[in-house]
Design an enzyme around this catalytic site. Sequence first.
Site, PDB file in Angstrom:
ATOM      1  N   LYS A  83       0.842  -1.212   0.000  1.00  0.00           N
ATOM      2  CA  LYS A  83       0.000   0.000   0.000  1.00  0.00           C
ATOM      3  C   LYS A  83       0.870   1.252   0.000  1.00  0.00           C
ATOM      4  CE  LYS A  83      -1.827   1.684   4.002  1.00  0.00           C
ATOM      5  NZ  LYS A  83      -1.421   3.099   4.129  1.00  0.00           N
ATOM      6  N   ASN A  84       1.846   1.278   0.912  1.00  0.00           N
ATOM      7  CA  ASN A  84       2.625   2.508   1.079  1.00  0.00           C
ATOM      8  C   ASN A  84       3.581   2.763  -0.079  1.00  0.00           C
ATOM      9  OD1 ASN A  84       1.281   2.960   3.412  1.00  0.00           O
ATOM     10  ND2 ASN A  84       2.994   2.524   4.790  1.00  0.00           N
ATOM     11  N   ARG A  89      -4.713  10.674   4.608  1.00  0.00           N
ATOM     12  CA  ARG A  89      -3.670  11.686   4.715  1.00  0.00           C
ATOM     13  C   ARG A  89      -2.667  11.623   3.567  1.00  0.00           C
ATOM     14  NH1 ARG A  89      -1.825  14.235   8.556  1.00  0.00           N
ATOM     15  NH2 ARG A  89       0.230  13.660   7.845  1.00  0.00           N
ATOM     16  N   CYS A 133      -5.097  12.812  12.779  1.00  0.00           N
ATOM     17  CA  CYS A 133      -5.647  11.473  12.598  1.00  0.00           C
ATOM     18  C   CYS A 133      -5.546  10.751  13.927  1.00  0.00           C
ATOM     19  CB  CYS A 133      -4.912  10.723  11.501  1.00  0.00           C
ATOM     20  SG  CYS A 133      -3.260  10.294  11.968  1.00  0.00           S
ATOM     21  N   ARG A 159       0.262  14.425  13.252  1.00  0.00           N
ATOM     22  CA  ARG A 159       0.809  14.196  11.915  1.00  0.00           C
ATOM     23  C   ARG A 159       0.737  15.416  10.999  1.00  0.00           C
ATOM     24  NH1 ARG A 159      -1.180   8.401   9.803  1.00  0.00           N
ATOM     25  NH2 ARG A 159       0.716   8.338   8.616  1.00  0.00           N
ATOM     26  N   ASP A 193       4.254   0.483  12.172  1.00  0.00           N
ATOM     27  CA  ASP A 193       3.074  -0.161  11.584  1.00  0.00           C
ATOM     28  C   ASP A 193       2.919  -1.631  12.004  1.00  0.00           C
ATOM     29  OD1 ASP A 193       2.347   2.165  10.355  1.00  0.00           O
ATOM     30  OD2 ASP A 193       2.997   1.596   8.343  1.00  0.00           O
ATOM     31  N   VAL A 203       7.653   6.840  17.122  1.00  0.00           N
ATOM     32  CA  VAL A 203       7.362   7.510  15.841  1.00  0.00           C
ATOM     33  C   VAL A 203       6.106   8.376  15.929  1.00  0.00           C
ATOM     34  CG1 VAL A 203       6.918   7.172  13.373  1.00  0.00           C
ATOM     35  CG2 VAL A 203       8.545   5.681  14.566  1.00  0.00           C
ATOM     36  N   ARG A 239      -8.740  -0.411   4.591  1.00  0.00           N
ATOM     37  CA  ARG A 239      -7.869   0.601   3.988  1.00  0.00           C
ATOM     38  C   ARG A 239      -6.525  -0.009   3.594  1.00  0.00           C
ATOM     39  NH1 ARG A 239      -6.493   5.116   7.628  1.00  0.00           N
ATOM     40  NH2 ARG A 239      -5.097   5.347   5.866  1.00  0.00           N
TER      41      ARG A 239
HETATM   42  C1  UD1 Z   1       4.214   6.816   6.550  1.00  0.00           C
HETATM   43  C2  UD1 Z   1       3.369   5.604   6.296  1.00  0.00           C
HETATM   44  C3  UD1 Z   1       2.747   5.089   7.594  1.00  0.00           C
HETATM   45  C4  UD1 Z   1       3.840   4.853   8.637  1.00  0.00           C
HETATM   46  C5  UD1 Z   1       4.730   6.092   8.780  1.00  0.00           C
HETATM   47  C6  UD1 Z   1       5.922   5.839   9.679  1.00  0.00           C
HETATM   48  C7  UD1 Z   1       2.604   5.970   4.037  1.00  0.00           C
HETATM   49  C8  UD1 Z   1       1.473   6.277   3.132  1.00  0.00           C
HETATM   50  N1  UD1 Z   1       2.331   5.950   5.346  1.00  0.00           N
HETATM   51  O1  UD1 Z   1       3.353   7.838   7.064  1.00  0.00           O
HETATM   52  O2  UD1 Z   1       2.077   3.855   7.320  1.00  0.00           O
HETATM   53  O3  UD1 Z   1       3.251   4.569   9.883  1.00  0.00           O
HETATM   54  O4  UD1 Z   1       5.227   6.503   7.500  1.00  0.00           O
HETATM   55  O5  UD1 Z   1       6.668   4.779   9.226  1.00  0.00           O
HETATM   56  O6  UD1 Z   1       3.696   5.707   3.599  1.00  0.00           O
HETATM   57  N2  UD1 Z   1       6.055  14.623  10.866  1.00  0.00           N
HETATM   58  C9  UD1 Z   1       6.075  15.968  11.178  1.00  0.00           C
HETATM   59  N3  UD1 Z   1       5.945  16.856  10.146  1.00  0.00           N
HETATM   60  C10 UD1 Z   1       5.812  16.475   8.844  1.00  0.00           C
HETATM   61  C11 UD1 Z   1       5.805  15.099   8.547  1.00  0.00           C
HETATM   62  C12 UD1 Z   1       5.918  14.198   9.582  1.00  0.00           C
HETATM   63  O7  UD1 Z   1       6.192  16.351  12.333  1.00  0.00           O
HETATM   64  O8  UD1 Z   1       5.708  17.350   7.965  1.00  0.00           O
HETATM   65  C13 UD1 Z   1       6.182  13.623  11.965  1.00  0.00           C
HETATM   66  C14 UD1 Z   1       4.923  12.756  12.135  1.00  0.00           C
HETATM   67  O9  UD1 Z   1       3.947  13.387  12.917  1.00  0.00           O
HETATM   68  C15 UD1 Z   1       5.520  11.524  12.786  1.00  0.00           C
HETATM   69  C16 UD1 Z   1       6.906  11.414  12.137  1.00  0.00           C
HETATM   70  O10 UD1 Z   1       7.176  12.701  11.596  1.00  0.00           O
HETATM   71  O11 UD1 Z   1       5.645  11.712  14.177  1.00  0.00           O
HETATM   72  C17 UD1 Z   1       7.048  10.401  11.038  1.00  0.00           C
HETATM   73  O12 UD1 Z   1       5.942  10.512  10.167  1.00  0.00           O
HETATM   74  P1  UD1 Z   1       6.025  10.217   8.604  1.00  0.00           P
HETATM   75  O13 UD1 Z   1       7.220   9.387   8.308  1.00  0.00           O
HETATM   76  O14 UD1 Z   1       5.886  11.515   7.874  1.00  0.00           O
HETATM   77  O15 UD1 Z   1       4.713   9.375   8.398  1.00  0.00           O
HETATM   78  P2  UD1 Z   1       3.840   9.345   7.088  1.00  0.00           P
HETATM   79  O16 UD1 Z   1       4.720   9.609   5.920  1.00  0.00           O
HETATM   80  O17 UD1 Z   1       2.626  10.179   7.273  1.00  0.00           O
END
Ligand code: UD1
Length: 416
Positions: A22-23, A91, A115, A120, A303, A325, A395
Amino acid sequence: MDKIVIEGGNRLNGEIEISGSKNAALPILAASLLADGCCTFHNIPNLVDVYTIKKLLISLGAEIDEGDPLRINAGNIKSCLASYDLVKTMRASILVLGPLVAKMGRARVSLPGGCAIGARPVNLHLKALRALGAQIEIKDGYVEAVSKRLRGTTIFFDISTVTGTENIMMAAVLAEGTTVLENAAREPEVINLAEVLNGMGAKIRGAGSDVITIEGVSSLMPAEAAVIPDRVEAGTFMIAAALTGGNVKLLNCRSSHIESLVTKLREAGVSVEQVGGGIEVSGSGQVMSVDITTLPYPGFPTDLQAQMMVLMTGAKGISVIRETVFENRFMHVNELMRMGADILIDGNRAIVKGVERLKGAQVMATDLRASASLVLAGLVAKGTTELSRVYHLDRGYEKIEGKLSRLGANIKRVRE
Ligand code: UD1
C-alpha cells in the site's frame, strides 16, 4: 457496516501470497502525474486507500484502465485541486502536492486533518517545497502552492518523514539544478518510488540511504514498473503464524525488508526461515517476551507495533514496547485489555505482562494497524471476538479474512 467475527483457537497452516505494498503503491500512483503519457504499474493492491488515490487522480483528470497491470495516463490533466472530501479520508493524498507543483506549476491541496494516531502535520513537506522556491499559502484549509519552475537546493529534514521524502523527491525531479535531501527516509517504499521515477528518466541517486541526490530534468516519460510486496502485511501474517503456533509460508515477500521483525521473532523463540520462494514461520505455541522500540527504517516499524504487542500479551515474561514515531499509537491497548491482556501504559511505553490466554470480546477498530492487531487477538482468544468498524482494516489489508480462513482461521465478515 461490516464486522468481523472470529472464533479463536485455530492454528494457521499453509501458504499465502503477499499483496503489493500500500505505502509504495500510493506514491507510485501519484508519480504518474509527472509522466507525459500512460504508465503501466504491476502488483497494485486492491485496497480502499488505493481506490481513494485513484479517485483523486481521476478528479484531477487522469484516465485509468483497471486491472493488473493497471494503466494510468495523467499526462493531460487540467485540474490542480485535491478537494477536502478526498483528502480527509486519507492523509497520504498530500502526495499529489509535490508532483502537481513540479509539473503544473501550481496546486491547491486540502490540508489533511489530524488522525487517530497523532497530529501528523505536513509542515516538513511545506518547508521543503518553500526551500525549492514554491510560494505557499494556507487558505481556507487548503495549501495553495505556486512556482514557475522549482529550483534545486539542499534540504535537511528535521525528522525522518516517509511521505515528506517522497513528496519532495517527486517535486525535485523536475526542478532546475540539483536537490540534496538530507536525513531522508530510508524505507523500501522510498527506494521503490525512486526506481519508478528513474524509469521515467529522472536522475535520483542514494535512495535507501539518508542522503538522496536528485538532478532535475525537464520532462519525464511514461514508465512500466512493479510495486514491491507489502512488508506490513507480510509482518502481520508472520506474527499471526507465531501467535497461533502454526506454520505459514509467505510467498512474494522480501525478508530483507523486515529484518527487524525477523530478529525480534527469533529472539522470542519463533522459527523464521528463508525457503525456496518465500519465508516460513513456525511457532511452538510458547513465545518469550522481547522488548520493542519503534523507529524509522531499518528500525522496528511502527506499523507492526500493535500486532507485535498482541504476540507479547501471551508471551512468557514482561515486554516493554516503546513507540517513538507517533505520539498516540496505543489505542488498541484498551481493546486488548477488554480481552484480558495485562498492559500498563506509561507515557510512550507499554508494559505488557504475558497472560495465559486472551478471551473473546466485542471490540472496535480505531485505526488501520490497531484493527489488524485486534484480528490477531481474536485468532488466539478463547471464544468469539467481534470486531466492528472494519473499514479501517479495509484501507490497508487485501481480503484479510479470506487469506486467514484459507490458512485455517475461523473468521467471517458479516453485515451489521
Ligand atoms: C508513513 C506511512 C505510515 C507509517 C509512517 C511511519 C505511508 C502512506 N504511510 O506515514 O504507514 O506509519 O510513514 O513509518 O507511507 N512529521 C512531522 N511533520 C511532517 C511530517 C511528519 O512532524 O511534515 C512527523 C509525524 O507526525 C511523525 C513522524 O514525523 O511523528 C514520522 O511521520 P512520517 O514518516 O511523515 O509518516 P507518514 O509519511 O505520514
